[in-house]
Design a protein around this motif. Structure first.
Motif, short mmCIF file in Angstrom:
data_model
loop_
_atom_site.label_atom_id
_atom_site.label_comp_id
_atom_site.label_asym_id
_atom_site.label_seq_id
_atom_site.Cartn_x
_atom_site.Cartn_y
_atom_site.Cartn_z
N PHE A 15 7.60 -9.97 13.04
CA PHE A 15 6.90 -8.72 13.32
C PHE A 15 6.33 -8.71 14.75
N LEU A 16 5.80 -9.85 15.18
CA LEU A 16 5.22 -9.89 16.52
C LEU A 16 6.27 -9.73 17.61
N LEU A 17 7.49 -10.18 17.35
CA LEU A 17 8.57 -10.09 18.33
C LEU A 17 9.34 -8.78 18.26
N THR A 18 9.02 -7.94 17.29
CA THR A 18 9.69 -6.64 17.20
C THR A 18 9.37 -5.83 18.45
N ARG A 63 9.36 8.12 14.20
CA ARG A 63 9.92 7.43 13.05
C ARG A 63 10.02 5.94 13.32
N LEU A 64 10.16 5.16 12.25
CA LEU A 64 10.28 3.71 12.41
C LEU A 64 11.53 3.38 13.20
N SER A 65 11.37 2.45 14.13
CA SER A 65 12.51 2.01 14.92
C SER A 65 13.42 1.11 14.08
N ILE A 68 10.89 -5.15 8.27
CA ILE A 68 10.37 -4.83 6.93
C ILE A 68 11.36 -5.25 5.86
N TYR A 69 12.64 -4.97 6.09
CA TYR A 69 13.67 -5.34 5.11
C TYR A 69 13.73 -6.85 4.90
N VAL A 70 13.76 -7.60 6.00
CA VAL A 70 13.87 -9.06 5.90
C VAL A 70 12.64 -9.64 5.21
N THR A 90 10.46 -11.14 -1.99
CA THR A 90 10.99 -10.86 -3.33
C THR A 90 11.74 -12.07 -3.89
N MET A 91 12.50 -12.74 -3.03
CA MET A 91 13.22 -13.95 -3.47
C MET A 91 12.24 -15.05 -3.85
#
Length: 240
Positions: free
Chosen positions: A120-123, A143-145, A152-154, A160-161
């Motif tokens: 997130f920090l490197l986004t 909108r979200l880039s 977010i997906y990763v 979840t895993m």
């Protein structure tokens, strides 16, 4: 003439790094990080108050880091390097331990947490700054880039895993293990891995469906915008 803004950003970046190093030093001083423990059970000389201090200092480092883009990326890079170093130490050094409350699995959780924080920090940017015009009207600003959606997906997929793995092992231990079972619970991790694999497949499918739906909405947006601008007749409908 010195660029005050640049100097301020550099100061924030160095401050966040200094706080990160300080938190690691406090963890080592408190016995939570060991380089000479071959027992596999961690240290028996933990200083719990120092653990709280290390956590607070780490939060301060994060707070300083996210206050500026340069500091954020610097801290993110540092966390990524630290995460890679932890993986290397855990692989090559039998005496390396990080144990917070008595479970060696906490090192893996720390690695996952550092990886997500670094991601997130490197986004580069979280909000799209480009406007895709539809009939001359911008509609995508704010909108979200793509990078933000990927982070977010990763993160959601990894978490979840992890939850699926814990649920799978807990289910096996609850249903198959008992006081008279000898060694049977050693294979509980296999059911955890099975559940985590299922979560991975379902998560990837959900991500693909979400992106397909998003792309479809973007393709249909010009038609909706054009229809909204079509003049209406006199039968109670809108006329431009």
């Amino acid at each position: 003439m010195v660029d005050v803004s640049l100097a301020s950003r550099s100061k924030l970046a160095w401050t966040s790094l200094a706080l990160l190093v300080l938190s690691l030093a406090v963890l080592h001083g408190g016995g939570f990080i060991r380089f000479d423990d071959t027992s596999g059970s961690g240290s028996d000389r933990w200083n719990l108050p120092l653990g709280v201090v290390a956590g607070l200092v780490a939060l301060c480092s994060l707070g300083v880091g996210i206050s500026d883009r340069t500091a954020r990326r610097t801290l993110g890079g540092a966390l990524a390097v630290l995460d890679a170093l932890l993986v290397l130490l855990a692989t090559v050094d039998d005496g390396f331990r990080f144990i917070w409350a008595g479970d060696e699995g906490e090192l893996f959780l720390l690695q996952v947490g550092l990886g997500i924080a670094a991601l997130f920090l490197l986004t580069p940017t979280f909000v799209s700054s480009e406007d895709d015009a539809i009939d001359g009207a911008p509609h995508s600003a704010g909108r979200l880039s793509g990078g933000a959606r990927a982070a977010i997906y990763v993160s959601a997929l990894v978490l979840t895993m992890l939850m699926a793995y814990v649920a799978g092992t807990t289910h096996f231990e609850t249903t198959q293990c008992g006081p008279d079972v000898d060694g049977e619970c050693d294979v509980a991790a296999l059911e955890g891995l099975l559940w985590a694999g299922a979560a991975l497949v379902l998560g990837v499918v959900a991500i693909v469906l979400a992106e397909v739906a998003r792309a479809r909405r973007r393709r249909e947006a010009p038609g909706r915008a054009a229809a909204a601008r079509t003049p209406r007749g006199a039968s109670g409908r809108r006329r431009w």
